[in-house]
Write an enzyme that holds these catalytic residues in place. Structure first.
Site, PDB file in Angstrom:
ATOM      1  CB  VAL A 105      -0.961   0.013   1.216  1.00 24.04           C
ATOM      2  CG1 VAL A 105      -1.895  -1.178   1.176  1.00 24.04           C
ATOM      3  CG2 VAL A 105      -0.204   0.067   2.531  1.00 24.04           C
ATOM      4  CE  LYS A 106      -0.284   8.385  -1.362  1.00 22.99           C
ATOM      5  NZ  LYS A 106       0.084   8.226  -2.758  1.00 22.99           N
ATOM      6  CB  SER A 110      14.030  -2.556  -7.472  1.00 25.52           C
ATOM      7  OG  SER A 110      14.398  -1.816  -8.608  1.00 25.52           O
ATOM      8  N   GLY A 115       9.335  -1.747 -10.811  1.00 24.75           N
ATOM      9  CA  GLY A 115       8.094  -1.166 -11.308  1.00 24.75           C
ATOM     10  C   GLY A 115       7.058  -2.227 -11.618  1.00 24.75           C
ATOM     11  CG  HIS A 126      18.242   0.063  -6.600  1.00 23.42           C
ATOM     12  ND1 HIS A 126      17.209   0.843  -7.083  1.00 23.42           N
ATOM     13  CD2 HIS A 126      18.497  -0.847  -7.575  1.00 23.42           C
ATOM     14  CE1 HIS A 126      16.866   0.429  -8.285  1.00 23.42           C
ATOM     15  NE2 HIS A 126      17.623  -0.606  -8.601  1.00 23.42           N
ATOM     16  CG  ASN A 127      15.174   3.857  -5.696  1.00 25.33           C
ATOM     17  OD1 ASN A 127      15.424   2.689  -5.962  1.00 25.33           O
ATOM     18  ND2 ASN A 127      13.940   4.308  -5.593  1.00 25.33           N
ATOM     19  CD  GLU A 164      16.137   4.212 -10.483  1.00 28.62           C
ATOM     20  OE1 GLU A 164      15.986   3.134  -9.892  1.00 28.62           O
ATOM     21  OE2 GLU A 164      15.206   5.025 -10.655  1.00 28.62           O
ATOM     22  CG  HIS A 185      36.655  25.304  15.884  1.00 28.67           C
ATOM     23  ND1 HIS A 185      35.673  25.076  16.811  1.00 28.67           N
ATOM     24  CD2 HIS A 185      36.201  26.307  15.097  1.00 28.67           C
ATOM     25  CE1 HIS A 185      34.652  25.891  16.585  1.00 28.67           C
ATOM     26  NE2 HIS A 185      34.954  26.661  15.548  1.00 28.67           N
TER      27      HIS A 185
HETATM   28  P1  NBP Z   1      -0.005   3.372  -4.295  1.00 31.56           P
HETATM   29  O1  NBP Z   1       1.300   3.813  -3.677  1.00 31.56           O
HETATM   30  O2  NBP Z   1      -0.645   4.264  -5.266  1.00 31.56           O
HETATM   31  O3  NBP Z   1      -1.028   3.034  -3.096  1.00 31.56           O
HETATM   32  C1  NBP Z   1      -2.359   2.716  -3.364  1.00 31.56           C
HETATM   33  C2  NBP Z   1      -2.789   1.539  -2.524  1.00 31.56           C
HETATM   34  O4  NBP Z   1      -2.694   1.854  -1.134  1.00 31.56           O
HETATM   35  C3  NBP Z   1      -4.260   1.218  -2.782  1.00 31.56           C
HETATM   36  O5  NBP Z   1      -4.403  -0.186  -2.734  1.00 31.56           O
HETATM   37  C4  NBP Z   1      -4.950   1.904  -1.619  1.00 31.56           C
HETATM   38  O6  NBP Z   1      -6.220   1.381  -1.319  1.00 31.56           O
HETATM   39  C5  NBP Z   1      -3.975   1.596  -0.541  1.00 31.56           C
HETATM   40  N1  NBP Z   1      -4.183   2.368   0.702  1.00 31.56           N
HETATM   41  C6  NBP Z   1      -4.082   3.685   0.939  1.00 31.56           C
HETATM   42 BR1  NBP Z   1      -3.717   4.954  -0.330  1.00 31.56          BR
HETATM   43  N2  NBP Z   1      -4.323   4.012   2.206  1.00 31.56           N
HETATM   44  C7  NBP Z   1      -4.601   2.851   2.807  1.00 31.56           C
HETATM   45  C8  NBP Z   1      -4.941   2.530   4.137  1.00 31.56           C
HETATM   46  N3  NBP Z   1      -4.976   3.446   5.087  1.00 31.56           N
HETATM   47  N4  NBP Z   1      -5.203   1.228   4.434  1.00 31.56           N
HETATM   48  C9  NBP Z   1      -5.137   0.294   3.480  1.00 31.56           C
HETATM   49  N5  NBP Z   1      -4.805   0.551   2.188  1.00 31.56           N
HETATM   50  C10 NBP Z   1      -4.535   1.812   1.869  1.00 31.56           C
HETATM   51  O7  NBP Z   1       0.180   1.912  -4.957  1.00 31.56           O
HETATM   52  P2  NBP Z   1       1.353   1.330  -5.864  1.00 31.56           P
HETATM   53  O8  NBP Z   1       1.785   2.283  -6.919  1.00 31.56           O
HETATM   54  O9  NBP Z   1       0.931  -0.028  -6.248  1.00 31.56           O
HETATM   55  O10 NBP Z   1       2.576   1.219  -4.857  1.00 31.56           O
HETATM   56  C11 NBP Z   1       2.506   0.464  -3.661  1.00 31.56           C
HETATM   57  C12 NBP Z   1       3.807   0.643  -2.907  1.00 31.56           C
HETATM   58  O11 NBP Z   1       4.876   0.138  -3.725  1.00 31.56           O
HETATM   59  C13 NBP Z   1       4.168   2.109  -2.618  1.00 31.56           C
HETATM   60  O12 NBP Z   1       4.850   2.186  -1.396  1.00 31.56           O
HETATM   61  C14 NBP Z   1       5.108   2.464  -3.734  1.00 31.56           C
HETATM   62  O13 NBP Z   1       5.977   3.532  -3.410  1.00 31.56           O
HETATM   63  C15 NBP Z   1       5.864   1.150  -3.905  1.00 31.56           C
HETATM   64  N6  NBP Z   1       6.484   0.923  -5.193  1.00 31.56           N
HETATM   65  C16 NBP Z   1       5.886   1.346  -6.323  1.00 31.56           C
HETATM   66  C17 NBP Z   1       6.509   1.121  -7.548  1.00 31.56           C
HETATM   67  C18 NBP Z   1       5.841   1.549  -8.820  1.00 31.56           C
HETATM   68  O14 NBP Z   1       6.492   1.436  -9.872  1.00 31.56           O
HETATM   69  N7  NBP Z   1       4.612   2.013  -8.774  1.00 31.56           N
HETATM   70  C19 NBP Z   1       7.727   0.442  -7.606  1.00 31.56           C
HETATM   71  C20 NBP Z   1       8.288  -0.021  -6.437  1.00 31.56           C
HETATM   72  C21 NBP Z   1       7.669   0.230  -5.230  1.00 31.56           C
HETATM   73  P3  NBP Z   1      -7.542   2.001  -2.002  1.00 31.56           P
HETATM   74  O15 NBP Z   1      -7.660   1.338  -3.326  1.00 31.56           O
HETATM   75  O16 NBP Z   1      -8.629   1.641  -1.079  1.00 31.56           O
HETATM   76  O17 NBP Z   1      -7.327   3.486  -2.104  1.00 31.56           O
END
Ligand code: NBP
Length: 502
Positions: free
Chosen positions: A79-80, A133, A135, A191-192, A195, A481
Site C-alpha cells: 500500500v501507499k 525494485s 516497477g 539503489h535508487n 539509479e 577549534h
Molecule cells: P499506491 O502507492 O498508489 O497506493 C495505493 C494503494 O494503497 C491502494 O491499494 C490503496 O487502497 C492503498 N491504501 C491507501 Br492509499 N491508504 C490505505 C490505508 N490506510 N489502508 C489500506 N490501504 C490503503 O500503490 P502502488 O503504486 O501499487 O505502490 C505500492 C507501494 O509500492 C508504494 O509504497 C510504492 O511507493 C511502492 N512501489 C511502487 C513502484 C511503482 O512502480 N509504482 C515500484 C516499487 C515500489 P484504495 O484502493 O482503497 O485506495
C-alpha cells in the site's frame, strides 16, 4: 467469495493498486495460492475477475483474509508508504497468532521499517521491510527483492519471494536477506540513489553528443554498440529505444488527465528545443521530477558523512531542470564567459572509457554509503550479495555488477570499491578519458555536473595531502577549534596574528 473461510492460501497480498496486483499475479503464477485484500474491496474483485486463471481469493475484510491463510501466516503489504502502512499493521495485529509474518513491500523509509520491526516484534509477531525494485513489469514478471528484518522471518518468506524474484543471468534469484531491521529498505533506497547517478551520466552523454551535432539515430547506434559489452545496462538499453522512438501522429493518445501539468507557458516550453524533429524525445519537456528515495539517499550521505557527490549531481540536476523559467531567462541575460572554440569531442572509444569510469565511481560512492551504514546501524551487510541482487529485475541491472561482485568476493572488507585490483584497468583508461571529456565540455560551456563530480571525487580520494590543512587552520583562527600537526602527536591551538578589529 465463498472459499474464503477455509485456510487454503499460502500468502496474502494487501493493496491492489498496480504493484500489489501484479505481485499477487506473479505469486499465483508460481503456484502459491494467493489471497487478496484492498481497502476498497471492488478493486480486489476487479483484479480477480480480470485474471481468472490465477484463482485469486478475494477477501473483503481483514478477518476473512486472516481466516483464509495457512499458518504461520504470510501477509504482504503493498500500500501507499507512510501512515497507511502503520494503519494497516495496527488493524492486523489483534488478528494475528504467534509466528505470523507481516511484510511491507512498499517504498518505506528505512527508519520506519526499523521502528515497525521493533513494534511488531514487541507485539509477538514477525516483520520484514522488503525493498522491491522493477516497477509494474518487475512486479508481474520478476522484481529484485531486498528483504530486511527478522532472519527467521525471512526463512518463512523465502520460498515465495525467491520464486517470484527476477533471475540473474546465472539463474540465481535476485532476492536475499539483507540484514536486521530496516536493512532491506536501506539497500533499496541506495539503489535508487545510484539509479539517479546512472541516469544522469547517460543524460549528460546524450546532451554532449546531441550538442556535438549527432542526430538521435547516431547516438542510439553508439549506445547500442556499447550495450554489447562491459557497458551494457538496462538504462542504456531503454535509452536506445527512447532515442529511436518517433513522435506519434496523434499525441492525444498519451494524455493522462489524472496527472497535474506544470503551469509553464508554451514559449518557455519550446525554448532551446529542436524544431521539426520527428523524434518524440525532442518534444519531451526538459523537466524531470523525483519521488523522494534519491533525496533520502543523499540525506543519508550527509548524515553519515559519506561523499555522494555524483549521486547528488543527479538529484540536483532534476531540481535545476524544474526551474525552466529561470533557466530560459538566465540563458538570455547572463554572460556565457569566454569560451574556447568548440574543440572536437573525444572519440567514441574514449567516451566509452569515461562513461564506464564515471559509473564505477558512482557505484563506489553508493557502496561507501552501505559500508558506513553497516557500521552506524550494526548491520552485517554483504556487499557481494547486494550487487548480486541488483543483477535482474531492477533499474540498475548491468554488466558492471559482475566485476563488483568479484571485487567483494576477493575482499569482503574492501574500504572503497575503487581499490579493487579488478578495476585498475578501468581506471587507468577511464580517468584520462574523463579528463579529456571534461576539458572539452567545460571549455565549450556544456554543463556536465555528474562527470565533473566523478573526476573531483577521484582526485580528492587519491590526494594523500589535501587542502584541509587550510580549513583546519582557519577554524582554529576564528574559533579556536584546534588542529593536529603532521610532525608530532597531540591537539594544538595557535594564537594566530589578529587584526585590531579582531
Ligand atoms: P499506491 O502507492 O498508489 O497506493 C495505493 C494503494 O494503497 C491502494 O491499494 C490503496 O487502497 C492503498 N491504501 C491507501 Br492509499 N491508504 C490505505 C490505508 N490506510 N489502508 C489500506 N490501504 C490503503 O500503490 P502502488 O503504486 O501499487 O505502490 C505500492 C507501494 O509500492 C508504494 O509504497 C510504492 O511507493 C511502492 N512501489 C511502487 C513502484 C511503482 O512502480 N509504482 C515500484 C516499487 C515500489 P484504495 O484502493 O482503497 O485506495
Amino acid at each position: 467469495m465463498t472459499n474464503k473461510q477455509t485456510a487454503i492460501a499460502d500468502i496474502a497480498v494487501l493493496g491492489m493498486a498496480v504493484m500489489g496486483k501484479n505481485l499477487a499475479l506473479n505469486m499465483a503464477d508460481h503456484g502459491f495460492r494467493t489471497a487478496i485484500y484492498n481497502r476498497t474491496a471492488s478493486k480486489a474483485h476487479e483484479a480477480a475477475a480480470e485474471n481468472p486463471e490465477q484463482n485469486l481469493i478475494v477477501c473483503e475484510t481483514l478477518e476473512e483474509l486472516i481466516a483464509s491463510l495457512k499458518t504461520p501466516r504470510r501477509l504482504f503489504l503493498m500500500v501507499k508508504s507512510g501512515p497507511p502502512v502503520d494503519t494497516l499493521i495496527a488493524d492486523l495485529l489483534p488478528l494475528l497468532e504467534p509466528g505470523d509474518l507481516i511484510m511491507d513491500g512498499g517504498n518505506s523509509f528505512f527508519k520506519d521499517s526499523q521502528r515497525r520491526s521493533e513494534e511488531v516484534a514487541a507485539a509477538g509477531f514477525r516483520f520484514l521491510g522488503v525493498g522491491v525494485s522493477g516497477g509494474e513489469s518487475g512486479a508481474r514478471f520478476g522484481p529484485a527483492i531486498m528483504p530486511g528484518g527478522d532472519k527467521t522471518a525471512y526463512e518463512l518468506a523465502a520460498p515465495v519471494l525467491e520464486a517470484i524474484a527476477a533471475k540473474a543471468p546465472d539463474g540465481a534469484a535476485c532476492c536475499a536477506w539483507m540484514g536486521e531491521g530496516g536493512a532491506g529498505h536501506y539497500v533499496k533506497m541506495v539503489h535508487n540513489g545510484i539509479e539517479y547517478a546512472d541516469m544522469e551520466l547517460i543524460a549528460e552523454l546524450y546532451y554532449i553528443l546531441h550538442t556535438g551535432g549527432l542526430d538521435n539515430e547516431a547516438i542510439a547506434a553508439i549506445f547500442e554498440e556499447w550495450n554489447q559489452g562491459e557497458l551494457s545496462s538496462y538504462l542504456s538499453e531503454i535509452t536506445v529505444r527512447i532515442l529511436r522512438e518517433e513522435d506519434p501522429a496523434d499525441p492525444s493518445i498519451d494524455l493522462d488527465s489524472s496527472l497535474k501539468e506544470d503551469p509553464i507557458a508554451l514559449e518557455l516550453r519550446s525554448s532551446g528545443a529542436p524544431t521539426g524533429s520527428k523524434y518524440l524525445l525532442d518534444k519531451v519537456l526538459d523537466i524531470s521530477r523525483q519521488k523522494g528515495t534519491g533525496k533520502w539517499t543523499n540525506e543519508e550521505g550527509l548524515e553519515l558523512g559519506v561523499d555522494l557527490s555524483i549521486l547528488t549531481a543527479g538529484l540536483n540536476a532534476r531540481y535545476m531542470s524544474m526551474d525552466k523559467g529561470l533557466r530560459v531567462r538566465a540563458e538570455a541575460e547572463l554572460p556565457q564567459g569566454a569560451l574556447t572554440e568548440a574543440s572536437s569531442l573525444p572519440d567514441k572509444a574514449s567516451l566509452a572509457q569515461a562513461f564506464l569510469a564515471a559509473r564505477l565511481l558512482a557505484y563506489a560512492q553508493g557502496f561507501s554509503l552501505y559500508r558506513a551504514a553497516a557500521k552506524a546501524y550494526h548491520w552485517n551487510l554483504d556487499y557481494r550479495t547486494i550487487a548480486a541482487t541488483f543483477r535482474g529485475g531492477c533499474i540498475i541491472r548491468s554488466a558492471l555488477l559482475s566485476p563488483i561482485m568479484e571485487a567483494y568476493a576477493a575482499d569482503s572488507d574492501l574500504p572503497n570499491l575503487l581499490l579493487a585490483p579488478a578495476f585498475r584497468a578501468t581506471l587507468e583508461a577511464g580517468i584520462p578519458a574523463l579528463r579529456s571529456l571534461l576539458a572539452s565540455t567545460i571549455a565549450t560551456g556544456l554543463p556536465v555536473p555528474a562527470y565533473a563530480a566523478a573526476l573531483s571525487y577521484y582526485d580528492q580520494l587519491r590526494a594523500a595531502r589535501s587542502s584541509a590543512n587550510m580549513i583546519s587552520a582557519q577554524r582554529d583562527y576564528f574559533g579556536a577549534h584546534t588542529f593536529q600537526r603532521t610532525d608530532r602527536e597531540g591537539i594544538y591551538h595557535h594564537e594566530w596574528p589578529q587584526t585590531d578589529e579582531e
